[in-house]
Design a protein around this motif. Structure first.
Motif, PDB file in Angstrom:
ATOM      1  N   ALA A  92      43.472 -18.932  34.739  1.00  0.00           N
ATOM      2  CA  ALA A  92      44.692 -18.619  35.483  1.00  0.00           C
ATOM      3  C   ALA A  92      45.268 -19.812  36.216  1.00  0.00           C
ATOM      4  O   ALA A  92      46.454 -20.074  36.082  1.00  0.00           O
ATOM      5  N   LEU A  93      44.405 -20.838  36.667  1.00  0.00           N
ATOM      6  CA  LEU A  93      44.711 -22.016  37.302  1.00  0.00           C
ATOM      7  C   LEU A  93      44.839 -23.365  36.367  1.00  0.00           C
ATOM      8  O   LEU A  93      44.948 -24.263  36.914  1.00  0.00           O
ATOM      9  N   LYS A  94      44.488 -23.252  35.153  1.00  0.00           N
ATOM     10  CA  LYS A  94      44.260 -24.300  34.049  1.00  0.00           C
ATOM     11  C   LYS A  94      45.708 -25.042  34.395  1.00  0.00           C
ATOM     12  O   LYS A  94      46.659 -24.305  34.084  1.00  0.00           O
ATOM     13  N   PRO A 149      34.796  -3.219  43.667  1.00  0.00           N
ATOM     14  CA  PRO A 149      33.356  -2.976  43.373  1.00  0.00           C
ATOM     15  C   PRO A 149      33.084  -3.171  41.862  1.00  0.00           C
ATOM     16  O   PRO A 149      31.683  -3.263  41.837  1.00  0.00           O
ATOM     17  N   ALA A 150      33.856  -3.215  40.873  1.00  0.00           N
ATOM     18  CA  ALA A 150      33.371  -3.512  39.632  1.00  0.00           C
ATOM     19  C   ALA A 150      33.343  -4.835  39.234  1.00  0.00           C
ATOM     20  O   ALA A 150      33.146  -5.488  38.112  1.00  0.00           O
ATOM     21  N   GLY A 151      33.683  -5.862  40.302  1.00  0.00           N
ATOM     22  CA  GLY A 151      33.576  -7.290  40.109  1.00  0.00           C
ATOM     23  C   GLY A 151      34.971  -7.576  39.637  1.00  0.00           C
ATOM     24  O   GLY A 151      34.810  -9.139  39.328  1.00  0.00           O
ATOM     25  N   GLU A 152      36.046  -7.236  39.650  1.00  0.00           N
ATOM     26  CA  GLU A 152      37.246  -7.882  39.220  1.00  0.00           C
ATOM     27  C   GLU A 152      37.805  -8.475  40.265  1.00  0.00           C
ATOM     28  O   GLU A 152      37.859  -7.890  41.463  1.00  0.00           O
ATOM     29  N   ILE A 153      38.492  -9.688  40.162  1.00  0.00           N
ATOM     30  CA  ILE A 153      39.280 -10.371  41.315  1.00  0.00           C
ATOM     31  C   ILE A 153      40.504  -9.874  41.607  1.00  0.00           C
ATOM     32  O   ILE A 153      41.250  -9.638  40.458  1.00  0.00           O
ATOM     33  N   VAL A 154      41.066  -9.611  42.520  1.00  0.00           N
ATOM     34  CA  VAL A 154      42.210  -8.803  42.653  1.00  0.00           C
ATOM     35  C   VAL A 154      43.103 -10.009  43.321  1.00  0.00           C
ATOM     36  O   VAL A 154      44.296 -10.186  42.829  1.00  0.00           O
ATOM     37  N   ARG A 155      42.580 -10.669  44.276  1.00  0.00           N
ATOM     38  CA  ARG A 155      43.431 -11.910  44.785  1.00  0.00           C
ATOM     39  C   ARG A 155      42.398 -13.070  45.241  1.00  0.00           C
ATOM     40  O   ARG A 155      41.497 -12.772  45.638  1.00  0.00           O
ATOM     41  N   PHE A 156      43.016 -14.190  44.900  1.00  0.00           N
ATOM     42  CA  PHE A 156      42.123 -15.566  45.430  1.00  0.00           C
ATOM     43  C   PHE A 156      43.084 -16.533  46.010  1.00  0.00           C
ATOM     44  O   PHE A 156      44.264 -16.779  45.373  1.00  0.00           O
ATOM     45  N   ALA A 157      43.028 -17.095  47.225  1.00  0.00           N
ATOM     46  CA  ALA A 157      43.745 -18.059  47.565  1.00  0.00           C
ATOM     47  C   ALA A 157      42.645 -19.212  48.006  1.00  0.00           C
ATOM     48  O   ALA A 157      41.684 -19.118  48.552  1.00  0.00           O
ATOM     49  N   TYR A 158      43.398 -20.340  47.726  1.00  0.00           N
ATOM     50  CA  TYR A 158      42.525 -21.819  48.059  1.00  0.00           C
ATOM     51  C   TYR A 158      43.432 -22.634  48.531  1.00  0.00           C
ATOM     52  O   TYR A 158      44.385 -23.175  47.967  1.00  0.00           O
ATOM     53  N   GLN A 159      43.067 -23.252  49.734  1.00  0.00           N
ATOM     54  CA  GLN A 159      43.765 -23.988  50.549  1.00  0.00           C
ATOM     55  C   GLN A 159      43.162 -25.558  50.447  1.00  0.00           C
ATOM     56  O   GLN A 159      42.035 -25.692  50.969  1.00  0.00           O
ATOM     57  N   ALA A 175      44.799 -28.429  51.626  1.00  0.00           N
ATOM     58  CA  ALA A 175      45.561 -28.961  52.679  1.00  0.00           C
ATOM     59  C   ALA A 175      46.642 -27.963  53.316  1.00  0.00           C
ATOM     60  O   ALA A 175      46.939 -27.237  52.793  1.00  0.00           O
ATOM     61  N   PRO A 176      46.981 -28.404  54.449  1.00  0.00           N
ATOM     62  CA  PRO A 176      48.017 -27.473  55.051  1.00  0.00           C
ATOM     63  C   PRO A 176      49.093 -27.124  54.215  1.00  0.00           C
ATOM     64  O   PRO A 176      49.712 -26.227  54.417  1.00  0.00           O
ATOM     65  N   ASP A 177      49.434 -28.059  53.434  1.00  0.00           N
ATOM     66  CA  ASP A 177      50.921 -27.797  52.574  1.00  0.00           C
ATOM     67  C   ASP A 177      50.586 -27.699  51.211  1.00  0.00           C
ATOM     68  O   ASP A 177      51.422 -27.685  50.133  1.00  0.00           O
ATOM     69  N   GLU A 178      49.381 -27.350  50.900  1.00  0.00           N
ATOM     70  CA  GLU A 178      48.766 -27.377  49.408  1.00  0.00           C
ATOM     71  C   GLU A 178      47.899 -26.076  49.120  1.00  0.00           C
ATOM     72  O   GLU A 178      46.748 -26.256  49.500  1.00  0.00           O
ATOM     73  N   VAL A 179      48.393 -24.893  48.644  1.00  0.00           N
ATOM     74  CA  VAL A 179      47.652 -23.630  48.540  1.00  0.00           C
ATOM     75  C   VAL A 179      47.753 -23.205  47.257  1.00  0.00           C
ATOM     76  O   VAL A 179      48.813 -23.260  46.417  1.00  0.00           O
ATOM     77  N   TYR A 180      46.838 -22.890  46.500  1.00  0.00           N
ATOM     78  CA  TYR A 180      46.763 -22.236  45.140  1.00  0.00           C
ATOM     79  C   TYR A 180      46.390 -20.725  45.312  1.00  0.00           C
ATOM     80  O   TYR A 180      45.670 -20.317  46.088  1.00  0.00           O
ATOM     81  N   GLU A 181      47.129 -19.985  44.580  1.00  0.00           N
ATOM     82  CA  GLU A 181      46.693 -18.622  44.551  1.00  0.00           C
ATOM     83  C   GLU A 181      46.703 -17.834  43.326  1.00  0.00           C
ATOM     84  O   GLU A 181      47.407 -18.473  42.291  1.00  0.00           O
ATOM     85  N   VAL A 182      45.899 -16.789  42.946  1.00  0.00           N
ATOM     86  CA  VAL A 182      45.844 -16.269  41.803  1.00  0.00           C
ATOM     87  C   VAL A 182      45.766 -14.750  42.371  1.00  0.00           C
ATOM     88  O   VAL A 182      44.968 -14.069  43.081  1.00  0.00           O
ATOM     89  N   GLY A 237      47.847 -17.352  38.091  1.00  0.00           N
ATOM     90  CA  GLY A 237      47.679 -18.523  38.819  1.00  0.00           C
ATOM     91  C   GLY A 237      48.896 -19.455  39.315  1.00  0.00           C
ATOM     92  O   GLY A 237      49.865 -19.622  38.303  1.00  0.00           O
ATOM     93  N   GLN A 238      49.144 -20.067  40.452  1.00  0.00           N
ATOM     94  CA  GLN A 238      50.210 -20.788  40.856  1.00  0.00           C
ATOM     95  C   GLN A 238      49.912 -21.593  42.094  1.00  0.00           C
ATOM     96  O   GLN A 238      48.867 -21.016  42.699  1.00  0.00           O
ATOM     97  N   ARG A 239      50.770 -22.541  42.215  1.00  0.00           N
ATOM     98  CA  ARG A 239      50.620 -23.342  43.510  1.00  0.00           C
ATOM     99  C   ARG A 239      51.550 -22.483  44.571  1.00  0.00           C
ATOM    100  O   ARG A 239      52.705 -22.323  44.078  1.00  0.00           O
ATOM    101  N   ALA A 240      51.138 -21.913  45.383  1.00  0.00           N
ATOM    102  CA  ALA A 240      51.911 -21.331  46.630  1.00  0.00           C
ATOM    103  C   ALA A 240      52.960 -22.119  47.377  1.00  0.00           C
ATOM    104  O   ALA A 240      52.541 -23.244  47.592  1.00  0.00           O
ATOM    105  N   GLU A 241      54.051 -21.540  47.533  1.00  0.00           N
ATOM    106  CA  GLU A 241      55.031 -22.318  48.346  1.00  0.00           C
ATOM    107  C   GLU A 241      54.611 -22.353  49.832  1.00  0.00           C
ATOM    108  O   GLU A 241      54.629 -21.084  50.428  1.00  0.00           O
ATOM    109  N   VAL A 242      54.394 -23.456  50.650  1.00  0.00           N
ATOM    110  CA  VAL A 242      54.215 -23.367  51.939  1.00  0.00           C
ATOM    111  C   VAL A 242      55.376 -23.812  52.611  1.00  0.00           C
ATOM    112  O   VAL A 242      55.810 -24.858  52.421  1.00  0.00           O
ATOM    113  N   GLU A 243      55.797 -22.864  53.627  1.00  0.00           N
ATOM    114  CA  GLU A 243      56.949 -23.416  54.651  1.00  0.00           C
ATOM    115  C   GLU A 243      56.602 -24.252  55.491  1.00  0.00           C
ATOM    116  O   GLU A 243      55.608 -23.946  56.470  1.00  0.00           O
TER     117      GLU A 243
END
Length: 178
Positions: A45-47, A67-77, A79-86, A95-101
Motif C-alpha cells: 500500500a505504501l509502495k 483480533p483477526a490480525g487485519e490492519i485497520v489503520r497505520f500511521a508512521y511519522q 519527521a514533524p512534517d512527514e507522516v505516512y498513513e495506511v 497508503g499515502q503521505r498525510a498532509e501535515v498542517e
C-alpha cells in the motif's frame, strides 16, 4: 471519541511508540497482532510512497489491528512534517503521505555573543543552524569567523514553521541587524 476508544469498543488492539535501535517495522506489526499477509499488504500500500528500508530509530508509529490480525489503520511519522498513513477501506489498504498542517509565524530572534555566534543562538532558544543563515545574510559585510567579539549583538525577524509546536524549518529573513 478518539481512534483508541473506538478500537477498545470493537476489540481492536492499538499499539504506538517509536522504532527502537535494531528494530524493524515488521516486528512492531507482529507484536500488534498483524498477520504476515497483512504486513505484506501494508508494504504494498505504501509502495512508491515510503520505503521501510529508510526506517530509523525514533520514528513514531501507531497501528490498529483487529483480533483477526487485519490492519485497520497505520500511521508512521518520520519527521514533524512527514507522516505516512495506511487506512483500510473495505478489504483494501490505501497508503499515502498525510498532509501535515504547518503553523507559520514571524518571530524576533535577538541575542548577544558571549562565546560564539553558534552558542548565542542556543542561548536564545533557537536552532544553532539559524546562525549559518544569519552569516549568509552578512557574508559580504562580516567575517563571522574573525570579526565577532564578545558583546556583539544581533537581532532579526524570521519566518518559523512548526508542526504541533515542534520546529520544522525556518523561512525567509525579513530584517536583520548586527
Amino acid at each position: 471519541v478518539d481512534s483508541a476508544t473506538v478500537a477498545e469498543v470493537v476489540g481492536n488492539a492499538v499499539e504506538s511508540g517509536q522504532i527502537q535501535p535494531n528494530e524493524f517495522v515488521a516486528e512492531v506489526l507482529t507484536r500488534a497482532g498483524a498477520t504476515a499477509v497483512e504486513q505484506d499488504r501494508l508494504v504494498r500500500a505504501l509502495k512508491g510512497v515510503y520505503d521501510f528500508r529508510n526506517s530509523r530509530p525514533g520514528h513514531a508509529y501507531q497501528v490498529e489491528v483487529t483480533p483477526a490480525g487485519e490492519i485497520v489503520r497505520f500511521a508512521y511519522q518520520v519527521a514533524p512534517d512527514e507522516v505516512y498513513e495506511v487506512v483500510r477501506t473495505g478489504d483494501e489498504l490505501k497508503g499515502q503521505r498525510a498532509e501535515v498542517e504547518l503553523q507559520r509565524e514571524v518571530v524576533e530572534v535577538a541575542g548577544e555573543i558571549q562565546v560564539s555566534l553558534w552558542q548565542a543562538f542556543v542561548d536564545a532558544g533557537e536552532s544553532p543552524n539559524l546562525a549559518m543563515t544569519l552569516a549568509e545574510v552578512f557574508q559580504y559585510d562580516l567575517d563571522f569567523f574573525h570579526d565577532t567579539r564578545k558583546g556583539d549583538r544581533f537581532r532579526f525577524f524570521v519566518e518559523k514553521f512548526t508542526a504541533d509546536g515542534e520546529l520544522v524549518r525556518y523561512g525567509r529573513i525579513f530584517a536583520a541587524q548586527y
